[in-house]
Write a protein that holds these residues in place. Structure first.
Motif, PDB file in Angstrom:
ATOM      1  N   CYS A 275       0.857  -1.185   0.000  1.00 38.56           N
ATOM      2  CA  CYS A 275       0.000   0.000   0.000  1.00 38.56           C
ATOM      3  C   CYS A 275       0.897   1.240   0.000  1.00 38.56           C
ATOM      4  CB  CYS A 275      -0.955  -0.019   1.187  1.00 38.56           C
ATOM      5  SG  CYS A 275      -0.238   0.484   2.764  1.00 38.56           S
ATOM      6  N   ARG A 277       1.386   3.359   2.317  1.00 31.99           N
ATOM      7  CA  ARG A 277       2.163   3.440   3.562  1.00 31.99           C
ATOM      8  C   ARG A 277       3.377   2.503   3.547  1.00 31.99           C
ATOM      9  NH1 ARG A 277       0.079   6.009   8.231  1.00 31.99           N
ATOM     10  NH2 ARG A 277      -2.094   6.653   7.953  1.00 31.99           N
ATOM     11  N   CYS A 278       3.262   1.355   2.844  1.00 32.98           N
ATOM     12  CA  CYS A 278       4.426   0.466   2.719  1.00 32.98           C
ATOM     13  C   CYS A 278       5.539   1.211   1.987  1.00 32.98           C
ATOM     14  CB  CYS A 278       4.084  -0.773   1.901  1.00 32.98           C
ATOM     15  SG  CYS A 278       2.915  -1.902   2.650  1.00 32.98           S
ATOM     16  N   CYS A 349       4.166  -2.627   8.143  1.00 31.24           N
ATOM     17  CA  CYS A 349       3.229  -1.554   7.797  1.00 31.24           C
ATOM     18  C   CYS A 349       2.109  -1.502   8.834  1.00 31.24           C
ATOM     19  CB  CYS A 349       2.646  -1.794   6.403  1.00 31.24           C
ATOM     20  SG  CYS A 349       1.373  -0.583   5.950  1.00 31.24           S
TER      21      CYS A 349
HETATM   22 ZN   LIG Z   1       0.976  -1.188   3.725  1.00 27.47          ZN
END
Ligand SMILES: [Zn+2]
Length: 487
Positions: A275, A277-278, A349
Motif C-alpha cells: 500500500c 504506507r508500505c 506496515c
Molecule cells: Zn501497507
C-alpha cells in the motif's frame, strides 16, 4: 529451541489466518514441513508438482533471502526469524475487479457497439471487456490536472459510473493544465463543470458529484460503492486518507502524482501488493517539500501521467495486462527518461502489515501525522493580513519586509520595498534584520514564510516577526496592482 515464523497476508488463507508461529526446527525445510503437518493444504501453495519451492514465494531468515544462504537447507538457530513472503513480482496480471453479477447485467446497444468499436476490435478488451467497463464504478478523488485527464478518458472509454470529488471552484491558474475547464467555468464548482463535460462526452454515464473535502468521517461512505479509487489529489493528508480507506475496504487505489517535470504512477492494492504506507511510511515534514501548486508543473505532464493512471484503471476493470502493483512508474519529462521501481510490501506496515495498528480511519489523526497541527508547545507564528500590510506600507510605517522566494519566482512579480533573503541564507544573514522593528516575511502562498520564521527563531533571532497571510497570492489585488510589477 524456538524459531519465529511470520506468514505474509496473502499466504494466510492457508494457515487458518494465523500470521505467526513459534516452531522448533533446525532448518527452513523443517519449518515448512511443520507448517504443512498442521495445514496440509499449504503444501500445494508452497511446492510445485516437482516438489520445488514455488518461485513466487520468497523466504527470508533474519531478513536475508534464503537464496543467498543455503536455500531450504539453511540451518536455523534459537531466536531466528523466518519470513514467508510472496514475491512482489510487479506487473501482476489481475482478474477484473468488477463483481461478476454486475458484469453479467451489462448490455451494449447498437450505438455503443459503434461508439466503442475500437475497443471491441482489441482481443484484450472485446465485447466482454467493454461490458466490464460499462459495469464499472470508478471514483476520481481530486479534479485538478490529473483528475481532468482521468475524467475525460474514463468517460470516453465508456465507464458506466464515474464519481467525482472536489471542494474547489475553478480559478484562472487552473486553466494551465486542468483541461476539463475553460474560461466560462471560472468561479464554478469543479464538480459541476466536470459533470457537464463528462455528460457532454457521453450522456448515458452516471455521474455522482461530491462537492466536499474528503475527511476521515466521510471517506468510507463515499468510496464504499466504487470498484476502483483513483487518487488525483495534491496533498499528503488526502493521499494517506485515501490509501487507508482503500486498504480497509479492500479497494485498489490508482495513484498518480506530478511535480514540476516529474510524475509517478502506482497501483496500491493491499490484497495483491504493497500500500502507499508500505512505500512511504511517513510524509515529509510540513513545509519542507513544496506541493505542486507551490513548486509548479509543466502543462502537458498531467496529460501523460493522468493517461497512464486512466490506463491502469481500465486494466483493472477489464482484467489482464501488467498492472503497476508492487511497482512505481517514474517519468521525467525534461530528460525524457522513465523507469519502473519495485515497491515491496512492508510487513511492519501499520495498515496492511502483519500486526496492523490502524484499523479505522476515524481513529487516526491525519492532521498530526502530516504535521498540519499546531504543536501546543510551539510558539504560534503571527499572521498579518494583506490589507493591514497595505495600510502600513501606505502610512510609511517603519518595518522590514523580507521576500523569501527563489530568484525565478521573483521574476514573475516583485514585492514592493522588500529585501530578498532566500530561506537557506536566513540564519546566516540575520544581522541584516533590525530586531527593534517588525519584520514581515512574504512568500508565494504563506507557507514557506512560516518555515522562515521558525528557522530564524531556532537560530536565536528575537525581534518581532510576522507572516503575510496567504502570501503574495493573497496580496495580489491589494498591494501589487499599484506597482505594475506583474508581467
Ligand atoms: Zn501497507
Amino acid at each position: 529451541m524456538s524459531i519465529k515464523v511470520l506468514v505474509s497476508a496473502t499466504l494466510r488463507t492457508f494457515t487458518g489466518r494465523n500470521a505467526s508461529f513459534l516452531l522448533d526446527s533446525k532448518s527452513v525445510k523443517g519449518v515448512l514441513a511443520s507448517l504443512i503437518e498442521e495445514y496440509p493444504d499449504f503444501a500445494k501453495a508452497l511446492y510445485d508438482e516437482n516438489d520445488f519451492l514455488r518461485s513466487f514465494i520468497n523466504i527470508y531468515v533474519n531478513d536475508v533471502n534464503i537464496k543467498q544462504l543455503q536455500n531450504l537447507e539453511t540451518r536455523l538457530k534459537d531466536g531466528d526469524t523466518v519470513l514467508l513472503l510472496p514475491a512482489i513480482a510487479g506487473g501482476a496480471p489481475v482478474e477484473s475487479v468488477i463483481p461478476q453479477e454486475r458484469r453479467k447485467e451489462a448490455k451494449l446497444d447498437d450505438t455503443e457497439i459503434e461508439r466503442f468499436s475500437k475497443h471491441l476490435m482489441l482481443r484484450e478488451i472485446g465485447v466482454k471487456g467493454q461490458k466490464n467497463i460499462k459495469a464499472a464504478k470508478v471514483l476520481i478523488c481530486g479534479l485538478g490536472a490529473l483528475g481532468s485527464v482521468l475524467a475525460e478518458y474514463l468517460a470516453a472509454a465508456g465507464v458506466g459510473t464515474i464519481g467525482i470529488v472536489d471542494f474547489d471552484v475553478v480559478n484562472l491558474q487552473n486553466l494551465q493544465n486542468q483541461i476539463l475547464y475553460g474560461r466560462r467555468d471560472l468561479k464554478r464548482p469543479k464538480v459541476m463543470s466536470a459533470k457537464d463535460k463528462i455528460k457532454g462526452i457521453n450522456q448515458s454515464i452516471n455521474v455522482e458529484t461530491y462537492n466536499t473535502k474528503l475527511e476521515a468521517d466521510n471517506i468510507k461512505e463515499i468510496i464504499a460503492d466504487y470498484d476502483i479509487v483513483a487518487d488525483a489529489t495534491d496533498n499528503y493528508k488526502a493521499r494517506y486518507l485515501i490509501n487507508d480507506a482503500c486498504v480497509l475496504l479492500g479497494k485498489p487505489d490508482v495513484f498518480g502524482a506530478i511535480y514540476q517535470f516529474e510524475g509517478q504512477v502506482s497501483v496500491f492494492d493491499s490484497q495483491h501488493g504493497p500500500c502507499y504506507r508500505c512505500a512511504f511510511p511517513a510524509p515529509p515534514p510540513s513545509g519542507l517539500v513544496p506541493t505542486c501548486s507551490e513548486g509548479g508543473s509543466i502543462s502537458s505532464l498531467a496529460g501523460i501521467i493522468g493517461s497512464i493512471q486512466a490506463t491502469e484503471v481500465l486494466k483493472l476493470i477489464t482484467g489482464g495486462g501488467d498492472v503497476l502493483i508492487g511497482e512505481a512508474f517514474v517519468f521525467d519529462a525534461w530528460n525524457l527518461t522513465s523507469s519502473k521501481v519495485k515497491i515491496a510490501k512492508n510487513d511492519a506496515c501499520p495498515l496492511c502489515g502483519l500486526s496492523p495498528s490502524i484499523t479505522e480511519v476515524e481513529d487516526f489523526d491525519y492532521e498530526e501525522f502530516c504535521g498540519l497541527k499546531q504543536d501546543e508547545n510551539e510558539i504560534t507564528v503571527e499572521g498579518i493580513a494583506a490589507s493591514v500590510l497595505a495600510e502600513r506600507i501606505s502610512k510609511g510605517d517603519r518595518m522590514t519586509i523580507v521576500d523569501v522566494r527563489e530568484p525565478h519566482e521573483r521574476a514573475i512579480n516583485r514585492f514592493p520595498n522588500a529585501i530578498v533573503i532566500p530561506i537557506g541564507q536566513l540564519a546566516r544573514r540575520q544581522k541584516e534584520l533590525d530586531p527593534t522593528i517588525d519584520t514581515i516575511f512574504v512568500c508565494r502562498e504563506g507557507k514557506r514564510s512560516v518555515l522562515a520564521i521558525n528557522t530564524l527563531r531556532e537560530a536565536g533571532y528575537t525581534g518581532p516577526m510576522y507572516n503575510l497571510k496567504g502570501g503574495i497570492e493573497a496580496a495580489k489585488d491589494v498591494i501589487l496592482p499599484h506597482e505594475g510589477a506583474w508581467l
